[in-house]
Scaffold this motif. Sequence first.
Motif, PDB file in Angstrom:
ATOM      1  N   GLU A  30       0.815  -1.213   0.000  1.00 52.67           N
ATOM      2  CA  GLU A  30       0.000   0.000   0.000  1.00 52.67           C
ATOM      3  C   GLU A  30       0.853   1.270   0.000  1.00 52.67           C
ATOM      4  O   GLU A  30       0.326   2.361  -0.168  1.00 52.67           O
ATOM      5  CB  GLU A  30      -0.955   0.011   1.197  1.00 52.67           C
ATOM      6  N   ASN A  51      -3.839  -4.046   2.879  1.00 55.01           N
ATOM      7  CA  ASN A  51      -3.349  -4.705   1.670  1.00 55.01           C
ATOM      8  C   ASN A  51      -3.922  -3.977   0.467  1.00 55.01           C
ATOM      9  O   ASN A  51      -4.843  -3.167   0.576  1.00 55.01           O
ATOM     10  CB  ASN A  51      -3.679  -6.203   1.641  1.00 55.01           C
ATOM     11  N   ASN A 140      -0.175  -7.971   0.088  1.00 55.83           N
ATOM     12  CA  ASN A 140       0.045  -7.270   1.354  1.00 55.83           C
ATOM     13  C   ASN A 140       1.413  -6.609   1.393  1.00 55.83           C
ATOM     14  O   ASN A 140       1.543  -5.466   1.827  1.00 55.83           O
ATOM     15  CB  ASN A 140      -0.094  -8.270   2.512  1.00 55.83           C
TER      16      ASN A 140
HETATM   17 CA   LIG Z   1       0.451  -4.165   3.834  1.00 56.69          CA
END
Ligand SMILES: [Ca+2]
Length: 178
Positions: A30, A51, A140
Amino acid sequence: MLESFAGYEVYNLLNDAATIAIIPGRIQAENYSKMHGVQTENTNDIGGGLNVGYIDNYDWMQYDVNAKQGGTFQLAFRVASLSQSGQITLTSSLSGALARVNLPITGGWQNWQTVFTEVQLQEGQQALNLIAATGGFNINWLEFTLLTDVPEPMDQSFSFQLHQNYPNPFNHATIYQL
Ligand SMILES: [Ca+2]
Protein backbone atom coordinates in the motif's frame (compact mmCIF):
# COMPACT_ATOMS: atom_id res chain seq x y z
CA MET A 1 -15.78 0.86 -4.23
CA LEU A 2 -14.74 4.17 -5.72
CA GLU A 3 -15.73 3.48 -9.31
CA SER A 4 -15.08 7.08 -10.23
CA PHE A 5 -11.33 6.54 -9.84
CA ALA A 6 -11.16 3.51 -12.11
CA GLY A 7 -9.04 4.24 -15.14
CA TYR A 8 -7.17 7.16 -13.62
CA GLU A 9 -3.57 7.24 -12.54
CA VAL A 10 -3.48 8.10 -8.86
CA TYR A 11 -0.59 9.64 -6.94
CA ASN A 12 -0.22 8.73 -3.29
CA LEU A 13 0.27 12.12 -1.70
CA LEU A 14 0.81 10.56 1.72
CA ASN A 15 4.17 9.33 0.50
CA ASP A 16 7.05 11.70 -0.08
CA ALA A 17 10.77 11.36 -0.58
CA ALA A 18 11.19 10.52 3.09
CA THR A 19 9.33 7.23 2.60
CA ILE A 20 11.59 5.73 -0.05
CA ALA A 21 11.76 2.05 0.89
CA ILE A 22 15.15 0.59 1.70
CA ILE A 23 16.30 -2.67 0.07
CA PRO A 24 17.11 -5.15 1.57
CA GLY A 25 13.79 -4.89 3.37
CA ARG A 26 10.03 -5.20 3.22
CA ILE A 27 7.87 -2.89 1.10
CA GLN A 28 4.25 -2.59 2.13
CA ALA A 29 2.15 -2.95 -1.03
CA GLU A 30 0.00 0.00 0.00
CA ASN A 31 3.03 2.33 0.17
CA TYR A 32 3.08 2.92 -3.57
CA SER A 33 4.13 6.28 -4.95
CA LYS A 34 1.75 5.88 -7.91
CA MET A 35 -0.79 3.31 -8.98
CA HIS A 36 -3.41 2.57 -11.57
CA GLY A 37 -6.75 0.94 -10.83
CA VAL A 38 -6.20 -0.57 -7.38
CA GLN A 39 -7.54 0.13 -3.89
CA THR A 40 -6.37 -0.51 -0.35
CA GLU A 41 -8.34 -2.30 2.36
CA ASN A 42 -7.79 -3.59 5.90
CA THR A 43 -5.95 -6.89 5.99
CA ASN A 44 -6.40 -9.84 8.34
CA ASP A 45 -2.85 -11.02 7.62
CA ILE A 46 -0.19 -11.22 10.33
CA GLY A 47 0.75 -7.72 11.40
CA GLY A 48 -2.49 -6.11 10.22
CA GLY A 49 -2.47 -2.81 8.38
CA LEU A 50 -3.57 -2.59 4.78
CA ASN A 51 -3.35 -4.70 1.67
CA VAL A 52 -3.86 -3.74 -1.96
CA GLY A 53 -6.84 -5.29 -3.70
CA TYR A 54 -9.31 -4.81 -6.54
CA ILE A 55 -6.43 -5.61 -8.89
CA ASP A 56 -7.54 -6.10 -12.49
CA ASN A 57 -5.45 -7.11 -15.49
CA TYR A 58 -2.77 -4.48 -16.22
CA ASP A 59 -3.36 -2.51 -13.04
CA TRP A 60 -0.06 -1.49 -11.50
CA MET A 61 1.72 0.05 -8.55
CA GLN A 62 5.01 1.93 -8.53
CA TYR A 63 7.40 1.96 -5.57
CA ASP A 64 10.34 4.31 -5.02
CA VAL A 65 13.16 2.30 -3.47
CA ASN A 66 16.83 2.61 -2.67
CA ALA A 67 18.90 -0.56 -2.91
CA LYS A 68 21.75 -0.11 -0.47
CA GLN A 69 23.61 -2.97 -2.16
CA GLY A 70 23.45 -4.59 -5.55
CA GLY A 71 23.32 -8.35 -5.95
CA THR A 72 21.03 -11.35 -6.06
CA PHE A 73 17.98 -11.10 -3.83
CA GLN A 74 15.28 -13.47 -2.74
CA LEU A 75 12.04 -11.67 -3.50
CA ALA A 76 8.91 -12.66 -1.59
CA PHE A 77 5.34 -11.64 -2.49
CA ARG A 78 2.65 -11.95 0.19
CA VAL A 79 -0.52 -12.66 -1.76
CA ALA A 80 -4.05 -14.05 -1.53
CA SER A 81 -6.55 -15.02 -4.22
CA LEU A 82 -10.06 -16.38 -4.00
CA SER A 83 -10.32 -18.22 -7.29
CA GLN A 84 -7.96 -16.84 -9.93
CA SER A 85 -4.26 -17.46 -10.57
CA GLY A 86 -2.72 -14.04 -10.96
CA GLN A 87 0.59 -13.12 -12.52
CA ILE A 88 2.97 -10.34 -11.48
CA THR A 89 5.66 -8.80 -13.61
CA LEU A 90 8.17 -6.58 -11.87
CA THR A 91 10.45 -4.10 -13.60
CA SER A 92 12.96 -1.54 -12.35
CA SER A 93 13.84 1.85 -13.81
CA LEU A 94 17.50 1.02 -13.13
CA SER A 95 17.78 -2.76 -13.33
CA GLY A 96 15.28 -3.55 -16.12
CA ALA A 97 13.01 -6.63 -16.10
CA LEU A 98 13.26 -8.34 -12.73
CA ALA A 99 10.69 -11.12 -12.47
CA ARG A 100 7.54 -12.72 -13.82
CA VAL A 101 5.78 -14.74 -11.13
CA ASN A 102 2.68 -16.95 -11.28
CA LEU A 103 0.58 -16.68 -8.14
CA PRO A 104 -1.35 -19.43 -6.35
CA ILE A 105 -5.06 -19.63 -5.70
CA THR A 106 -5.19 -19.49 -1.89
CA GLY A 107 -8.94 -20.03 -1.53
CA GLY A 108 -9.80 -16.68 0.02
CA TRP A 109 -9.14 -12.97 -0.28
CA GLN A 110 -7.57 -13.05 3.20
CA ASN A 111 -5.91 -16.50 3.00
CA TRP A 112 -2.32 -15.37 2.70
CA GLN A 113 0.62 -17.23 1.17
CA THR A 114 4.18 -16.18 0.42
CA VAL A 115 5.60 -16.75 -3.07
CA PHE A 116 9.36 -16.60 -3.69
CA THR A 117 11.58 -15.84 -6.64
CA GLU A 118 15.11 -14.54 -7.19
CA VAL A 119 16.02 -11.22 -8.80
CA GLN A 120 19.13 -9.26 -9.70
CA LEU A 121 19.11 -5.66 -8.51
CA GLN A 122 21.57 -2.89 -9.09
CA GLU A 123 22.60 -0.67 -6.24
CA GLY A 124 20.93 2.70 -6.03
CA GLN A 125 17.67 4.58 -6.09
CA GLN A 126 15.12 3.24 -8.57
CA ALA A 127 11.40 2.92 -9.24
CA LEU A 128 9.89 -0.57 -9.15
CA ASN A 129 6.81 -1.18 -11.29
CA LEU A 130 4.63 -4.06 -10.13
CA ILE A 131 2.25 -4.90 -12.97
CA ALA A 132 -0.65 -7.32 -12.72
CA ALA A 133 -0.19 -9.15 -16.03
CA THR A 134 -3.15 -11.15 -14.71
CA GLY A 135 -5.20 -9.64 -11.90
CA GLY A 136 -7.52 -11.24 -9.40
CA PHE A 137 -5.24 -11.29 -6.37
CA ASN A 138 -4.56 -9.25 -3.23
CA ILE A 139 -1.05 -8.29 -2.13
CA ASN A 140 0.04 -7.27 1.35
CA TRP A 141 3.80 -6.75 0.96
CA LEU A 142 6.91 -7.69 -0.99
CA GLU A 143 10.29 -8.30 0.60
CA PHE A 144 13.86 -8.32 -0.71
CA THR A 145 16.47 -10.40 1.14
CA LEU A 146 20.08 -10.25 -0.02
CA LEU A 147 21.45 -13.63 -1.12
CA THR A 148 24.73 -12.76 -2.83
CA ASP A 149 26.66 -9.52 -2.86
CA VAL A 150 28.03 -8.11 -6.05
CA PRO A 151 31.79 -8.51 -5.52
CA GLU A 152 33.37 -5.17 -4.72
CA PRO A 153 36.60 -4.22 -6.44
CA MET A 154 39.66 -4.38 -4.20
CA ASP A 155 40.12 -1.15 -2.31
CA GLN A 156 43.43 0.23 -3.51
CA SER A 157 43.40 3.30 -1.32
CA PHE A 158 44.85 1.66 1.79
CA SER A 159 48.53 2.44 2.27
CA PHE A 160 50.74 3.60 5.05
CA GLN A 161 54.08 5.23 5.43
CA LEU A 162 56.70 4.69 8.06
CA HIS A 163 57.98 7.93 9.48
CA GLN A 164 61.13 8.49 11.43
CA ASN A 165 60.97 7.42 15.02
CA TYR A 166 59.73 10.36 17.05
CA PRO A 167 61.06 11.84 19.20
CA ASN A 168 64.27 10.51 17.80
CA PRO A 169 66.46 9.06 19.21
CA PHE A 170 64.95 8.78 22.67
CA ASN A 171 62.12 6.37 21.97
CA HIS A 172 61.60 3.54 19.54
CA ALA A 173 57.93 4.11 18.84
CA THR A 174 56.98 4.42 15.18
CA ILE A 175 54.12 6.54 13.95
CA TYR A 176 51.96 4.99 11.25
CA GLN A 177 50.33 7.59 9.06
CA LEU A 178 47.31 6.09 7.31
CA1 LIG B 1 0.45 -4.16 3.83
